[in-house]
Write a protein that holds these residues in place. Structure first.
Motif, PDB file in Angstrom:
ATOM      1  N   LEU A  82       0.826  -1.205   0.000  1.00 49.54           N
ATOM      2  CA  LEU A  82       0.000   0.000   0.000  1.00 49.54           C
ATOM      3  C   LEU A  82       0.863   1.258   0.000  1.00 49.54           C
ATOM      4  CD1 LEU A  82      -2.853   1.162   0.093  1.00 49.54           C
ATOM      5  CD2 LEU A  82      -2.761   0.994   2.575  1.00 49.54           C
ATOM      6  N   MET A  83       1.916   1.269   0.799  1.00 48.18           N
ATOM      7  CA  MET A  83       2.812   2.429   0.838  1.00 48.18           C
ATOM      8  C   MET A  83       3.501   2.633  -0.509  1.00 48.18           C
ATOM      9  SD  MET A  83       4.434   2.397   4.716  1.00 48.18           S
ATOM     10  CE  MET A  83       5.595   1.158   4.272  1.00 48.18           C
ATOM     11  N   LEU A  84       3.920   1.551  -1.146  1.00 45.14           N
ATOM     12  CA  LEU A  84       4.554   1.654  -2.459  1.00 45.14           C
ATOM     13  C   LEU A  84       3.575   2.200  -3.501  1.00 45.14           C
ATOM     14  CD1 LEU A  84       6.684  -1.611  -2.578  1.00 45.14           C
ATOM     15  CD2 LEU A  84       7.518   0.738  -2.376  1.00 45.14           C
ATOM     16  N   GLU A  85       2.343   1.739  -3.430  1.00 39.97           N
ATOM     17  CA  GLU A  85       1.308   2.223  -4.348  1.00 39.97           C
ATOM     18  C   GLU A  85       1.071   3.721  -4.153  1.00 39.97           C
ATOM     19  OE1 GLU A  85      -3.391   1.502  -4.523  1.00 39.97           O
ATOM     20  OE2 GLU A  85      -2.210  -0.332  -4.793  1.00 39.97           O
ATOM     21  N   GLU A  86       0.999   4.157  -2.900  1.00 37.18           N
ATOM     22  CA  GLU A  86       0.809   5.582  -2.611  1.00 37.18           C
ATOM     23  C   GLU A  86       1.988   6.406  -3.116  1.00 37.18           C
ATOM     24  OE1 GLU A  86       0.200   5.661   1.613  1.00 37.18           O
ATOM     25  OE2 GLU A  86      -1.923   5.182   1.440  1.00 37.18           O
ATOM     26  N   LYS A  87       3.212   5.907  -2.939  1.00 37.98           N
ATOM     27  CA  LYS A  87       4.406   6.624  -3.413  1.00 37.98           C
ATOM     28  C   LYS A  87       4.403   6.723  -4.935  1.00 37.98           C
ATOM     29  CE  LYS A  87       6.401   6.920   0.656  1.00 37.98           C
ATOM     30  NZ  LYS A  87       5.871   7.922   1.523  1.00 37.98           N
ATOM     31  N   GLU A  88       3.995   5.652  -5.595  1.00 41.00           N
ATOM     32  CA  GLU A  88       3.939   5.653  -7.061  1.00 41.00           C
ATOM     33  C   GLU A  88       2.928   6.693  -7.557  1.00 41.00           C
ATOM     34  OE1 GLU A  88       4.788   5.058 -10.902  1.00 41.00           O
ATOM     35  OE2 GLU A  88       5.906   4.194  -9.232  1.00 41.00           O
ATOM     36  N   GLN A  89       1.786   6.774  -6.893  1.00 42.71           N
ATOM     37  CA  GLN A  89       0.781   7.766  -7.263  1.00 42.71           C
ATOM     38  C   GLN A  89       1.312   9.186  -7.065  1.00 42.71           C
ATOM     39  OE1 GLN A  89      -2.742   6.822  -5.006  1.00 42.71           O
ATOM     40  NE2 GLN A  89      -3.181   4.991  -6.216  1.00 42.71           N
ATOM     41  N   LEU A  90       2.031   9.405  -5.976  1.00 44.54           N
ATOM     42  CA  LEU A  90       2.609  10.716  -5.718  1.00 44.54           C
ATOM     43  C   LEU A  90       3.646  11.077  -6.779  1.00 44.54           C
ATOM     44  CD1 LEU A  90       2.900  13.221  -3.950  1.00 44.54           C
ATOM     45  CD2 LEU A  90       4.566  11.943  -2.572  1.00 44.54           C
ATOM     46  N   ILE A  91       4.467  10.118  -7.158  1.00 38.93           N
ATOM     47  CA  ILE A  91       5.466  10.354  -8.212  1.00 38.93           C
ATOM     48  C   ILE A  91       4.786  10.725  -9.521  1.00 38.93           C
ATOM     49  CG2 ILE A  91       7.188   9.192  -9.672  1.00 38.93           C
ATOM     50  CD1 ILE A  91       8.027   7.660  -7.089  1.00 38.93           C
ATOM     51  N   GLN A  92       3.713  10.020  -9.875  1.00 36.12           N
ATOM     52  CA  GLN A  92       2.985  10.323 -11.101  1.00 36.12           C
ATOM     53  C   GLN A  92       2.376  11.717 -11.049  1.00 36.12           C
ATOM     54  OE1 GLN A  92       0.167   7.154 -11.678  1.00 36.12           O
ATOM     55  NE2 GLN A  92       1.757   5.626 -12.081  1.00 36.12           N
ATOM     56  N   GLN A  93       1.803  12.099  -9.913  1.00 38.14           N
ATOM     57  CA  GLN A  93       1.219  13.434  -9.763  1.00 38.14           C
ATOM     58  C   GLN A  93       2.292  14.510  -9.899  1.00 38.14           C
ATOM     59  OE1 GLN A  93      -0.706  13.373  -5.959  1.00 38.14           O
ATOM     60  NE2 GLN A  93      -2.448  12.150  -6.679  1.00 38.14           N
ATOM     61  N   LEU A  94       3.421  14.320  -9.263  1.00 39.59           N
ATOM     62  CA  LEU A  94       4.510  15.296  -9.329  1.00 39.59           C
ATOM     63  C   LEU A  94       5.083  15.394 -10.736  1.00 39.59           C
ATOM     64  CD1 LEU A  94       6.325  14.592  -5.948  1.00 39.59           C
ATOM     65  CD2 LEU A  94       4.956  16.602  -6.547  1.00 39.59           C
ATOM     66  N   THR A  95       5.184  14.246 -11.405  1.00 37.63           N
ATOM     67  CA  THR A  95       5.690  14.242 -12.776  1.00 37.63           C
ATOM     68  C   THR A  95       4.748  15.028 -13.695  1.00 37.63           C
ATOM     69  OG1 THR A  95       6.762  12.109 -12.430  1.00 37.63           O
ATOM     70  CG2 THR A  95       6.361  12.765 -14.715  1.00 37.63           C
ATOM     71  N   ARG A  96       3.435  14.787 -13.536  1.00 40.90           N
ATOM     72  CA  ARG A  96       2.455  15.549 -14.339  1.00 40.90           C
ATOM     73  C   ARG A  96       2.534  17.046 -14.034  1.00 40.90           C
ATOM     74  NH1 ARG A  96      -0.892  11.021 -13.261  1.00 40.90           N
ATOM     75  NH2 ARG A  96      -1.904  12.141 -11.570  1.00 40.90           N
ATOM     76  N   TYR A  97       2.716  17.401 -12.775  1.00 42.25           N
ATOM     77  CA  TYR A  97       2.797  18.797 -12.370  1.00 42.25           C
ATOM     78  C   TYR A  97       4.039  19.462 -12.985  1.00 42.25           C
ATOM     79  CZ  TYR A  97       3.380  22.907  -9.420  1.00 42.25           C
ATOM     80  OH  TYR A  97       3.560  24.183  -8.969  1.00 42.25           O
ATOM     81  N   ILE A  98       5.172  18.748 -12.908  1.00 38.99           N
ATOM     82  CA  ILE A  98       6.429  19.318 -13.413  1.00 38.99           C
ATOM     83  C   ILE A  98       6.437  19.430 -14.932  1.00 38.99           C
ATOM     84  CG2 ILE A  98       8.910  18.878 -13.632  1.00 38.99           C
ATOM     85  CD1 ILE A  98       8.751  17.667 -10.779  1.00 38.99           C
ATOM     86  N   THR A  99       5.929  18.403 -15.587  1.00 40.66           N
ATOM     87  CA  THR A  99       5.958  18.395 -17.053  1.00 40.66           C
ATOM     88  C   THR A  99       4.777  19.145 -17.668  1.00 40.66           C
ATOM     89  OG1 THR A  99       4.838  16.259 -17.156  1.00 40.66           O
ATOM     90  CG2 THR A  99       7.273  16.245 -17.165  1.00 40.66           C
ATOM     91  N   GLY A 100       3.796  19.480 -16.826  1.00 36.14           N
ATOM     92  CA  GLY A 100       2.670  20.288 -17.262  1.00 36.14           C
ATOM     93  C   GLY A 100       1.832  19.610 -18.265  1.00 36.14           C
TER      94      GLY A 100
END
Length: 139
Positions: free
Chosen positions: A121-139
């Motif tokens: 569950l923690m790994l899944e949450e971290k993966e989701q956070l990484i995807q959100q941050l990547t979308r935010y950074i790459t716009g």
């Protein structure tokens, strides 16, 4: 009994306290799990884990086919509610030196959560956070 975990419904392994350690080991092996909930008189009386099998049966030189779960299970296992946080579950596991927690909703056992479940569950949450941050950074 079932625990809903990341969209997957899993049936909790349950055995009567008169079952043997061998039966528990066979069930755990068959289902690729590390514990079984132990019942007696229509209620949860304990939990039996791989660690209990090794420590209380094998290392003690006992024959798994002749040992009843009621004699080697962990009585009064640690319980959590269905809305308990991952952090609190990890703290309880550390405090009680265990890898499985029973999930109770009131007086009803509704599931079990393992250390492996929490890590996934923690790994899944971290993966989701990484995807959100990547979308935010790459716009």
């Amino acid at each position: 009994m079932a625990l809903i975990y990341t969209g997957i419904q899993r049936t909790v392994a349950v055995l009567d306290e008169r079952s043997t350690a061998l039966e528990a080991a066979q069930l755990m092996t068959e289902r690729f799990i590390g514990s079984v909930v132990v019942t007696g008189a229509a209620r949860v009386t304990g939990i039996f884990t791989e660690r209990d099998l090794v420590k209380r049966v094998i290392a003690a030189g006992r024959d798994p086919s002749g040992v009843r779960l009621r004699d080697v299970m962990r009585q009064d296992p640690v319980r959590v509610g269905p809305r308990e946080s991952v952090g609190r579950c990890l703290d309880l596991m550390k405090e009680h030196r265990c890898r499985h927690l029973l999930v109770f909703d009131g007086e009803e056992c509704v599931g079990i959560v393992s250390l492996r479940d929490l890590v996934a569950l923690m790994l899944e949450e971290k993966e989701q956070l990484i995807q959100q941050l990547t979308r935010y950074i790459t716009g």
